[in-house]
Design an enzyme around this catalytic site. Structure first.
Site, PDB file in Angstrom:
ATOM      1  N   ASP A  67       0.742  -1.119  -0.221  1.00 24.70           N
ATOM      2  CA  ASP A  67       0.600   0.098  -0.272  1.00 24.70           C
ATOM      3  C   ASP A  67       0.666   1.226   0.089  1.00 24.70           C
ATOM      4  O   ASP A  67       1.763   1.348   0.542  1.00 24.70           O
ATOM      5  CB  ASP A  67      -0.715  -0.431   1.513  1.00 24.70           C
ATOM      6  CG  ASP A  67      -1.832   0.945   1.321  1.00 24.70           C
ATOM      7  OD1 ASP A  67      -2.986   0.890  -0.017  1.00 24.70           O
ATOM      8  OD2 ASP A  67      -2.281   1.777   1.580  1.00 24.70           O
ATOM      9  N   GLU A  72       0.732  -0.895  -5.950  1.00 27.44           N
ATOM     10  CA  GLU A  72      -0.312   0.503  -5.102  1.00 27.44           C
ATOM     11  C   GLU A  72      -0.377   1.592  -5.302  1.00 27.44           C
ATOM     12  O   GLU A  72       0.775   2.937  -4.923  1.00 27.44           O
ATOM     13  CB  GLU A  72      -0.710   0.305  -3.632  1.00 27.44           C
ATOM     14  CG  GLU A  72      -2.455   1.575  -3.422  1.00 27.44           C
ATOM     15  CD  GLU A  72      -2.342   2.728  -3.255  1.00 27.44           C
ATOM     16  OE1 GLU A  72      -2.807   3.204  -4.207  1.00 27.44           O
ATOM     17  OE2 GLU A  72      -1.883   2.984  -2.006  1.00 27.44           O
ATOM     18  N   ASP A  74     -10.936   1.329  -0.231  1.00 20.77           N
ATOM     19  CA  ASP A  74     -11.068   2.804   0.388  1.00 20.77           C
ATOM     20  C   ASP A  74     -12.247   3.335  -0.576  1.00 20.77           C
ATOM     21  O   ASP A  74     -12.587   4.608  -0.947  1.00 20.77           O
ATOM     22  CB  ASP A  74      -9.784   3.510   0.063  1.00 20.77           C
ATOM     23  CG  ASP A  74      -9.035   3.075   0.841  1.00 20.77           C
ATOM     24  OD1 ASP A  74      -9.358   3.120   2.011  1.00 20.77           O
ATOM     25  OD2 ASP A  74      -7.721   3.492   0.962  1.00 20.77           O
TER      26      ASP A  74
END
Length: 518
Positions: free
Chosen positions: A301, A349, A404
């Site tokens: 991430d 990501e 998200d």
């Protein structure tokens, strides 16, 4: 990432159905694997599996190595003689009252108590064999487990206070103080070690079942660690701390963007990359070793942080006051290749406002990036936009949305603008009906090597099923599947879409079988 054309589903285990307030590694987890098998999926993507702290976010964990005790299957413990089945039958009503949501406060007060009793039961005479296996686990994992278990026992002793508010001798890890704490809190320390043994045992068995049936696990590594974590406490020299007070001098976040007008002030301590480099990134290498013992491949991430990261003064009220600072770059990934080989099992990501240098770093190490269909529409997003399916390169992972984002249906009905909806209808030649499955079809039909769909989109659910809303502290991470919600109709539809676009599992043999083996 060595996968052929395939597809998968994003589902965090907390969202699985089950009797005791939160998804776990009990029978329902195996039924979930069977759903993936039936629908010809190859990848199960999860969020970070670490123990969550205040706020319940899987991206703010007490440890980068430990597992989340909430996920432990209680029915399995009872069947193995470590819990009295009657204790499960006597679960308080608030634990089972809402099968569609997780109440973390209730789970914290009830489930952790049961796990501590199970730890005590390990010493009963009929559990002698299990005790030996537990002791082997503790010896094998001591490098991280000893610090983590003591850290958690000390947090309990200090009524949950962060480690940098403890008395100086413990905060600064003076050896005599640590040894005394280990002796004084021996029972609590052992219980935390036991919980990690059970978590690891149950997860490894579930993963083995998935792997044996051609399902690979895509895990998730947050780039930063939580301030209040065993990692920061045990390794303060690797972060930007005032070494006298152990307060961070700067913290992590991102500047204003699509998700938040003031940016996001995450508050994580920032790495001292010079100190990391002096040790040849040993801490990070150990972290990835741990992750790859749990997953088959990992998504990192906020990949951008390796190229440059947003540094915010610790005293700043919002993320607006930050600045970009260079990260370790290619030197870090060369160290990873030296340890793990040239073909790193990592997904980058690479979302948000990304500079060319981030893409160059990603491509230099042949890491697949991410394409999110929800970001493809709106002003200036016509035919050339990188997130429109016809523009996807083969070597990427395509999503309808992520944890998200709003759900696909929620995005179309509530979160999107009129312009975005108009563009969506024009692009897919649709009137907007069945739009979640229209988006699934879009990414499945693309050239992307891997297509991942959040389970909420497979179920065509609205905004009420959203997993996380960045920038908001309440009501996140709580959504769950109702028992029976993944029905035969949904399974058949997903299977048909998978077959239609050539993403079925093992279509040319085992996806990880080399030509030599064939």
């Amino acid at each position: 990432m060595n996968l052929e054309r395939c597809s998968g589903v994003l589902l965090h285990p907390t969202s699985l159905p089950g009797r005791y307030g939160i998804g776990s590694f009990d029978r329902e987890a195996y039924e979930w694997i069977e759903f993936l098998i039936k629908t010809e999926q190859t990848v199960w993507q999860v969020l970070p599996l670490g123990p969550t702290s205040f706020g319940d976010s899987p991206y703010q964990s007490f440890s980068t190595h430990a597992g989340n005790p909430y996920l432990i299957g209680l029915q399995r413990l009872a069947s193995e003689g470590l819990l009295d089945p009657q204790e499960l039958n006597d679960a308080p009503p608030e634990v089972t009252s809402d099968p569609g949501r997780v109440d973390y406060g209730v789970i914290y007060n009830w489930k952790l108590g049961l796990l501590r009793r199970a730890a005590a039961n390990l010493h009963l005479p009929n559990n002698a064999g299990k005790l030996k296996e537990f002791q082997k686990f503790c010896a094998k994992e001591a490098k991280w487990l000893d610090d983590y278990a003591l850290f958690m026992a000390l947090k309990d002793f200090h009524q949950g206070c962060p480690w940098n508010e403890w008395e100086a001798k413990l905060r600064d890890r003076e050896p005599q103080a640590l040894e005394k704490a280990r002796q004084d809190l021996a029972s609590a320390v052992e219980a935390y070690c036991f919980i990690q043994w059970v978590f690891t045992t149950q997860w490894n068995e579930l993963r083995a079942y998935a792997n044996a049936n051609g399902i690979k696990i895509l895990g998730d590594i947050p780039i930063f660690v939580a301030m209040d974590s065993a990692d920061a406490w045990a390794n303060p020299e690797l972060f930007y701390f005032d070494m006298n007070t152990k307060q961070p001098t700067c913290v992590a976040g991102v500047p204003p963007d699509y998700f938040a007008v003031d940016g996001q002030l995450w508050g994580n301590p920032l790495y001292n990359w010079k100190a990391m480099k002096s040790k040849r990134y040993a801490w990070w290498i150990a972290r990835i070793e741990s992750a790859l013992s749990r997953y088959d491949m990992v998504r990192i991430d906020h990949f951008r942080g390796f190229d440059e990261y947003w540094e915010i003064p610790a005293s700043a009220p919002t993320a607006r006051e930050g600045k970009w600072v260079k990260g370790p770059g290619a030197d870090f990934f060369r160290a990873l290749q030296k340890r793990f080989g040239k073909d790193l099992p990592i997904v980058a990501e690479d979302l948000g406002d990304i500079s060319d240098s981030v893409y160059e770093l990603r491509d230099a190490f042949h890491l697949p990036g991410m394409k999110v269909l929800q970001f493809a529409f709106g002003a200036g997003c016509w035919g050339g936009h990188q997130f429109l399916p016809h523009n996807y390169p083969e070597y990427c992972v395509a999503y309808t949305g992520t944890h998200d984002n709003d759900t696909a249906r929620g995005w179309y009905e509530q979160s999107s603008s009129n312009e975005e909806r108009d563009h969506f209808r024009r692009y897919f030649a649709t009137d907007g009906w069945d739009m979640a499955w229209t988006m699934i079809r879009g990414i499945f039909a693309s050239h992307a090597r891997v297509a991942i769909v959040p389970v909420q989109d497979i179920l065509d659910l609205g905004s009420q099923a959203r997993m996380n809303k960045p920038g908001e502290a309440r009501d996140n991470w709580t959504w769950r599947i109702f028992p029976g919600q993944l029905n035969e109709f949904t399974a058949n539809r997903l299977r048909e879409m998978t077959l239609l676009y050539g993403r079925e599992r093992n279509k040319r043999g085992n996806p990880n079988q080399s030509k030599k083996d064939k």
